[in-house]
Design an enzyme around this catalytic site. Structure first.
Site, mmCIF file in Angstrom:
data_model
loop_
_atom_site.group_PDB
_atom_site.id
_atom_site.type_symbol
_atom_site.label_atom_id
_atom_site.label_comp_id
_atom_site.label_asym_id
_atom_site.label_seq_id
_atom_site.Cartn_x
_atom_site.Cartn_y
_atom_site.Cartn_z
ATOM 1 N N LYS A 232 0.888 -1.284 0.015
ATOM 2 C CA LYS A 232 -0.036 0.052 0.210
ATOM 3 C C LYS A 232 0.974 1.515 0.097
ATOM 4 O O LYS A 232 1.890 1.283 0.338
ATOM 5 C CB LYS A 232 -0.959 0.136 1.165
ATOM 6 C CG LYS A 232 -0.036 -0.030 2.496
ATOM 7 C CD LYS A 232 -0.941 -0.240 3.602
ATOM 8 C CE LYS A 232 -0.143 -0.369 5.008
ATOM 9 N NZ LYS A 232 -0.934 -1.076 6.177
ATOM 10 N N ARG A 327 -10.991 0.325 13.798
ATOM 11 C CA ARG A 327 -10.908 1.044 12.704
ATOM 12 C C ARG A 327 -11.920 0.425 11.612
ATOM 13 O O ARG A 327 -12.707 1.082 11.391
ATOM 14 C CB ARG A 327 -9.334 0.773 11.846
ATOM 15 C CG ARG A 327 -8.802 1.595 10.917
ATOM 16 C CD ARG A 327 -7.399 1.678 10.654
ATOM 17 N NE ARG A 327 -7.007 0.443 10.049
ATOM 18 C CZ ARG A 327 -5.710 0.136 9.692
ATOM 19 N NH1 ARG A 327 -4.994 1.108 9.970
ATOM 20 N NH2 ARG A 327 -5.371 -0.868 9.283
ATOM 21 N N TYR A 455 15.325 31.665 6.460
ATOM 22 C CA TYR A 455 14.206 32.318 6.975
ATOM 23 C C TYR A 455 13.872 32.737 8.443
ATOM 24 O O TYR A 455 14.144 32.009 9.074
ATOM 25 C CB TYR A 455 12.688 31.696 6.320
ATOM 26 C CG TYR A 455 12.465 31.670 4.948
ATOM 27 C CD1 TYR A 455 12.478 32.755 4.077
ATOM 28 C CD2 TYR A 455 12.560 30.416 4.182
ATOM 29 C CE1 TYR A 455 12.211 32.914 2.774
ATOM 30 C CE2 TYR A 455 12.361 30.386 2.718
ATOM 31 C CZ TYR A 455 12.198 31.676 1.934
ATOM 32 O OH TYR A 455 11.720 31.575 0.725
ATOM 33 N N MET A 504 11.270 25.389 1.583
ATOM 34 C CA MET A 504 10.492 24.337 0.827
ATOM 35 C C MET A 504 11.238 23.677 0.186
ATOM 36 O O MET A 504 11.009 22.394 -0.197
ATOM 37 C CB MET A 504 9.365 25.260 -0.187
ATOM 38 C CG MET A 504 8.482 24.504 -0.774
ATOM 39 S SD MET A 504 7.464 25.282 -1.960
ATOM 40 C CE MET A 504 6.656 26.456 -0.993
HETATM 41 C C1 PLP Z 1 -0.280 -2.118 6.968
HETATM 42 C C2 PLP Z 1 -0.847 -3.189 7.343
HETATM 43 C C3 PLP Z 1 -0.214 -4.461 7.773
HETATM 44 C C4 PLP Z 1 1.361 -4.411 7.783
HETATM 45 O O1 PLP Z 1 1.688 -3.884 8.773
HETATM 46 P P1 PLP Z 1 3.262 -3.545 9.271
HETATM 47 O O2 PLP Z 1 3.334 -3.157 10.408
HETATM 48 O O3 PLP Z 1 3.972 -2.724 8.095
HETATM 49 O O4 PLP Z 1 3.980 -4.988 9.229
HETATM 50 C C5 PLP Z 1 -0.812 -5.616 7.844
HETATM 51 N N1 PLP Z 1 -2.168 -5.522 7.748
HETATM 52 C C6 PLP Z 1 -2.927 -4.395 7.629
HETATM 53 C C7 PLP Z 1 -4.606 -4.681 7.540
HETATM 54 C C8 PLP Z 1 -2.300 -3.305 7.431
HETATM 55 O O5 PLP Z 1 -2.950 -2.150 7.079
#
Ligand code: PLP
Length: 562
Positions: A232, A327, A455, A504
């Site tokens: 992801k 969640r 800055y 920036m």
């Molecule tokens: C991101 C995620 C993981 C992986 O988590 P890590 O801590 O990066 O290993 C596993 N399961 C779900 C549902 C996630 O969103």
């Protein structure tokens, strides 16, 4: 990328079988020669097999870089021979994208006659499905006719200068381009012309380290436990196409992304593994189906919408249950309804049932993690009653894999560990560093005590300071929270602190006493300066710094393959 093959040898009145540590045709031919010589010297077959197993692959140094017009460049300008040509073309298949092109120079170190050599090259290009061929050098140009069999777009140039003279940006578009030339042809000029031109800050990604980390986590799994890799958010900022494509070659079962667009991108890059989408929105259901992506269904509402969209068509889904993260996920009291819906909608195949640990990386929550796993098992038993097939049950993330072997169940979901970061945020020598963010010094200047830097005029010192201005700023993901001495960089074997406010596009650091020059490379994080430490300076975690990397930071992939 090492796979095996076997060979059957007939010699005099005997025949023997050997297992070879390679599967590409060039290596097999080389080994066949070796075996023949060993027979000639009467080395016994069992001895030959023992020695064969000891052969180590010779690594090839290849760099994969983003090119202009969405191309992917494979920079192979270190050596040029026929065997290497075949291997590099094979390697290209593991990269995202379909069309293979090649820019190739004359090959010098070969005992073959020119005509014979060119014929071999032509045959290799044909068999590896090359779509576009640029031949550079007097030998290739003189033997153009030999390539008549090769059904590809062909162009020939007498030398590199001549090619560059005729070069235009439109020549390559959305293709994988192998650039392979003998040293004397100075193909680095071609690479630099084709490379995406942006900015002095580069995120280097070591794909071999990704594979090595994958294998480390795999070694922790019990036999039969499947593995899902989390790619992801562009593979935690590293570029999901490239990382997923490499992973696909290393026996994974699943990939997971957060949103449908990310899955579509992987499909476009030629990734064929099953992909779970964790947060599919109803607007994207069409794309989900078209790209053969599998949704995570986490609520009665989403389930209803998905069924409405499917209109009885079949679909593989993953069910997320709520066990403590709060969640996404079905609550316990929604399970009866879920079971009823699943029973009446047999077009749904529940591939997996899972949940997510809220605090696997913190020891004081171990009891809670165990409770979560127990809940998952209880809930999945209930759901399974509605199913005719057996779903995969999973809960562990990277931290969980290292801590709770008893909770591996049917599958685990590997995220941050793949990217070389220990999930408990401690240094772990068994993991290899994947990401190195590097920037450059744009200018050096001396600043006197009465002067200020940057800055808000916050950068000051009571002694003269040598200041280096770096080509990285908060637009590149280098947080403004690193301002005024909070952040440090690694340069010339030492650390240097941020002076004044991060801008920036630029950041100023104190390099007083260090032997540095303009254009020198500076490490933001990587092997010598761990991202885990860098993140602590601004009270965040590596995940956030990685995914904040700005879009103009160029990505360069390193891989050594066989
Ligand atoms: C991101 C995620 C993981 C992986 O988590 P890590 O801590 O990066 O290993 C596993 N399961 C779900 C549902 C996630 O969103």
């Amino acid at each position: 990328m090492i796979s095996k093959s076997s060979i059957h040898i007939f010699y005099q009145d005997k025949s023997d079988d050997y297992l070879l540590p390679y599967s590409d045709s060039t290596s097999i031919e080389n080994l066949a020669h070796c075996i023949a010589v060993l027979y000639y010297f009467n080395v016994p077959p069992n001895e030959i097999q023992k020695r064969l197993a000891l052969i180590k692959p010779v690594s090839m140094r290849l760099e994969v870089k983003k090119g202009i017009n969405g191309c992917l460049l494979v920079d192979d300008t270190y050596n040029n021979d026929v065997a290497g040509l075949e291997m590099s073309l094979d390697f290209m298949s593991s990269l995202p994208g379909k069309d293979k092109s090649i820019i190739l120079s004359d090959i010098h170190q070969s005992a073959l006659l020119e005509g014979e050599l060119t014929k071999q090259i032509s045959e290799i290009l044909l068999s590896k499905g090359v779509r576009k061929f640029v031949g550079i050098g007097p030998m290739l140009s003189a033997n153009k006719r030999v390539f008549s069999e090769l059904k590809a777009e062909k162009k020939f140039f007498p030398d590199t200068e001549n090619f560059l003279h005729h070069f235009s940006d439109e020549m390559f578009n959305r293709e994988k381009v192998l650039i392979k030339g003998s040293r004397s042809f100075t193909f680095e000029k071609i690479v630099s012309r084709l490379q995406e031109k942006v900015h002095g800050t580069v995120l280097e990604i070591d794909l071999n380290a990704v594979v090595s980390n994958l294998n480390y986590f795999k070694s922790k799994l019990k036999p039969g436990v499947k593995l899902m890799a989390m790619v992801k958010a562009l593979a935690y900022g590293g570029g999901s196409d490239e990382i997923a494509s490499v992973l696909q070659y290393h026996n994974l079962d699943y990939l997971a992304v957060a949103y449908v667009d990310e899955g579509v991108q992987l499909r476009k890059a030629g990734v064929s593994l099953p992909i779970m989408v964790m947060n599919p929105s109803p607007e994207s259901f069409d794309l989900l189906i078209q790209n053969n992506l599998e949704p995570e269904i986490y609520s009665p509402m989403l389930l209803k919408k998905w069924l409405g969209f499917l209109q009885g068509n079949p679909s593989s889904i993953h069910i997320k249950v709520e066990t403590g993260m709060n969640r996404l996920g079905f609550d316990e009291e929604q399970l009866d309804e879920l079971v009823d819906v699943l029973k009446t909608n047999t077009n749904l195949t529940v591939v997996s049932i899972f949940s997510h640990l809220a605090s696997a990386d913190k020891e004081d929550h171990d009891a809670f993690s165990k409770l979560q796993a127990e809940k998952l098992l209880k809930f999945s038993e209930k759901i399974k009653r509605a199913l005719t097939q057996k779903p995969l049950i999973h809960i562990l993330n990277s931290a969980g894999i290292l801590k709770f072997p008893e909770m591996q169940l049917d599958m685990v979901r590997l995220g941050i560990g793949l990217y070389g970061i220990d999930p408990e945020l401690k240094e772990n020598p068994e993991l290899e560093s994947v990401f190195s963010l590097k920037t450059t010094i744009s200018q050096l200047k001396m600043v006197m005590p009465e002067e200020t830097v940057g800055y808000g005029r916050l950068g000051k010192s009571d002694k003269p300071m040598k200041i280096a201005t770096l080509s990285i700023g908060y637009a590149d993901g280098y947080s403004r929270a690193f301002s005024n001495g909070v952040g440090q960089f690694y340069i010339g074997g030492a650390r240097a602190r941020v002076v004044g406010n991060v801008c920036m596009d630029m950041t100023m650091i104190d390099v007083t006493g260090l032997d540095v020059s303009e254009n020198d490379k500076v490490l933001v994080y990587g092997k010598e300066l761990s991202l885990i430490e860098v993140a602590t300076w601004i009270n965040t975690i590596p995940y956030e710094i990685l995914t904040n990397t700005g879009p103009r930071v160029r990505k360069v992939y390193h891989i050594e393959s066989v």
